[in-house]
Design an enzyme around this catalytic site. Structure first.
Site, PDB file in Angstrom:
ATOM      1  N   CYS A  90     -18.160  -5.866  23.324  1.00 20.37           N
ATOM      2  CA  CYS A  90     -18.038  -4.505  23.864  1.00 20.37           C
ATOM      3  C   CYS A  90     -17.980  -3.436  22.784  1.00 20.37           C
ATOM      4  CB  CYS A  90     -16.814  -4.420  24.757  1.00 20.37           C
ATOM      5  SG  CYS A  90     -16.808  -5.684  26.043  1.00 20.37           S
ATOM      6  N   HIS A 120     -10.993   3.227  25.037  1.00 22.77           N
ATOM      7  CA  HIS A 120     -11.707   2.028  25.482  1.00 22.77           C
ATOM      8  C   HIS A 120     -11.333   1.753  26.937  1.00 22.77           C
ATOM      9  CE1 HIS A 120     -13.930  -1.635  25.141  1.00 22.77           C
ATOM     10  NE2 HIS A 120     -12.876  -2.400  25.349  1.00 22.77           N
ATOM     11  N   GLU A 149      -3.898  -0.545  23.612  1.00 20.19           N
ATOM     12  CA  GLU A 149      -4.518   0.694  23.149  1.00 20.19           C
ATOM     13  C   GLU A 149      -3.540   1.863  23.254  1.00 20.19           C
ATOM     14  OE1 GLU A 149      -8.661   3.261  23.478  1.00 20.19           O
ATOM     15  OE2 GLU A 149      -8.151   1.861  25.097  1.00 20.19           O
ATOM     16  N   LYS A 209     -14.510   4.794  31.952  1.00 19.48           N
ATOM     17  CA  LYS A 209     -14.846   3.538  32.631  1.00 19.48           C
ATOM     18  C   LYS A 209     -14.322   3.528  34.059  1.00 19.48           C
ATOM     19  CE  LYS A 209     -15.178   0.551  28.527  1.00 19.48           C
ATOM     20  NZ  LYS A 209     -14.858   1.522  27.460  1.00 19.48           N
ATOM     21  N   HIS A 257     -17.451  -0.968  33.141  1.00 16.22           N
ATOM     22  CA  HIS A 257     -17.517  -1.344  31.725  1.00 16.22           C
ATOM     23  C   HIS A 257     -18.924  -1.816  31.388  1.00 16.22           C
ATOM     24  CE1 HIS A 257     -16.644  -2.586  27.816  1.00 16.22           C
ATOM     25  NE2 HIS A 257     -15.634  -3.415  28.009  1.00 16.22           N
ATOM     26  N   PHE A 300     -14.345  -8.470  22.680  1.00 16.74           N
ATOM     27  CA  PHE A 300     -13.934  -9.868  22.550  1.00 16.74           C
ATOM     28  C   PHE A 300     -14.267 -10.354  21.148  1.00 16.74           C
ATOM     29  CE2 PHE A 300     -14.402 -11.289  27.305  1.00 16.74           C
ATOM     30  CZ  PHE A 300     -13.291 -10.535  27.630  1.00 16.74           C
TER      31      PHE A 300
END
Length: 413
Positions: free
Chosen positions: A164, A304, A315, A335, A340, A399
């Site tokens: 991502c 994010h 975050e 998002k 996403h 990831f």
């Protein structure tokens, strides 16, 4: 990153997203808080835990690509090409010289739809029925390769693959290429199309996806107490970056300045961030240092913000650590409207940050009804907010522990 005095500006934007097939349409819907998330139509999702996604709608690749060529490309390349056409639209017929223009387009997964189709051919019809275009359709670098061919861009040409964070790494890498003189401009961003049976099944098996199937538009709810996972989405976000004088010499409309980037690795876990968000802290501080500004100067963060339990908390902790819980700093996750977009997320979100600087408006986190006490930051809740914006930070984490933070500034000559 080394800043050697060469300034890098944004001169073109192109977007294809669940919220619209152009920058203006996507921005208009997101700023109004309209979700692009619906029940999946690409295939029958019955039997899957999650049956919703942010699909790109009413998209015809032949509006951008010759029909014969389009058949030899995966959908993620179709989306990248469409966004690139929009980002480059002001250059058509101008004699723009592509010799020193890079192409860096990331994708977390690449052509998984093509892989599934050709695997079915193998199983059902035998190896002789595998397409000769299978490999070049599937590999993740083909978006950058075919976009560079389309526009005659002969500078550095490659893909970034970091889940991502892929699009963020493409943009950060392009910033470095231009600063170091390897290119005078770069077409950069990300593209992804993973709404397929295998990808949905894989993410569902991880228990990573929202199962709010009865209310798709409210399923993605970053930082909300009732969040239950992210929503898969597809699309592409591409920006044209140029060295300042290169842009000025050709009379380009300068939309914003990219002043800093930070990158780090968590070195912690395959999918989860470390408690406290140490990697995110490092990438944000690196971006501030690269730009040569203080944390107090940042006005807004496009987070994010995936709508997952661990990521949103980590975050939030990282933002509070770097920025000290400052009340004048606002944060939102777009998002909540787009879902996403995985490897394309950073490209779309950078475009939204440029639009925020232009419009002096912060897009909201929608569906934020009950803020999680563990995500105690200054949220732009449910409604866009007008504010004087000079510096905006955009975060992307992937990831594998990949972290990228991009820092944009309102352009001043």
């Amino acid at each position: 990153m080394r800043n050697n005095g060469r300034r890098v500006v944004v001169t073109g934007l192109g977007a294809v997203s669940p919220c619209g097939n152009s920058v203006s349409e996507s921005w208009g819907n997101i700023i109004a808080g309209r979700s692009g998330i619906t029940r999946i139509t690409a295939f029958d999702p019955a039997g899957y835990g999650s049956q919703i996604a942010g699909e790109v709608k009413n998209f015809n690749p032949e509006d951008y690509i010759d029909r014969k060529e389009a058949k030899r490309m995966d959908r993620f390349v179709h989306l990248a090409m469409a966004a690139s056409v929009e980002a480059m639209k002001d250059l058509e017929g101008t004699g723009f010289d592509g010799d020193d223009v890079a192409t860096v387009i990331g994708s977390g997964i690449g052509g998984i739809g093509t892989f599934e189709t050709q695997h079915s051919n193998l199983v059902e019809k035998g190896p002789g029925r595998i397409s000769p275009f299978f490999i070049p359709m599937m590999i993740a670098d083909m978006a950058s390769g075919l976009v560079s061919i389309r526009f005659g861009l002969k500078g550095p040409n490659y893909a970034t693959v970091s889940a991502c964070a892929s699009g963020g790494h493409a943009i950060a890498s392009s910033l470095s290429l231009i600063r170091e003189g390897y290119a005078e401009a770069s077409l950069a961003g990300g593209a992804e199309s993973t709404i397929s049976p295998m990808a949905l099944g894989g993410f569902s098996s991880m228990k990573a996806l929202s199962t709010r199937n009865d209310d798709p538009g409210r399923a993605s709810r970053p930082f909300d107490t009732d969040r239950d996972g992210f929503v898969m989405a597809e699309g592409a976000g591409i920006v044209l970056l140029e060295e300042l004088h290169h842009a000025m010499d050709r009379g380009a409309a300068i939309l914003a300045e990219l002043v800093g980037a930070g990158m780090s690795g968590d070195a912690y876990h395959m999918t989860s961030p470390p408690p406290g968000g140490a990697g995110a802290i490092k990438s944000m501080r690196m971006a501030l240092k690269d730009a040569g500004i203080d944390a107090s100067e940042v006005d807004y963060i496009n987070a994010h913000g995936t709508s997952t339990q661990y990521n949103d908390k980590a975050e939030s902790d990282a933002i509070n650590e770097v920025f000290g819980g400052r009340e004048t700093l606002h944060v939102s996750s777009t998002k909540s409207c787009t879902g996403h977009l995985l490897g394309a997320a950073a490209g779309i979100e950078m475009i939204l940050c440029v639009k925020a600087l232009q419009e002096q408006t912060m897009p909201p986190t929608t569906n934020l009804d009950n803020v999680d006490p563990e995500c105690a930051i200054n949220h732009v809740r449910n409604t866009a907010v007008k504010k004087e914006l000079n510096y905006i930070l955009s975060n992307s984490f992937g990831f594998g522990g990949h972290n990228v933070s991009l820092l944009l500034k309102r352009f001043e000559s």
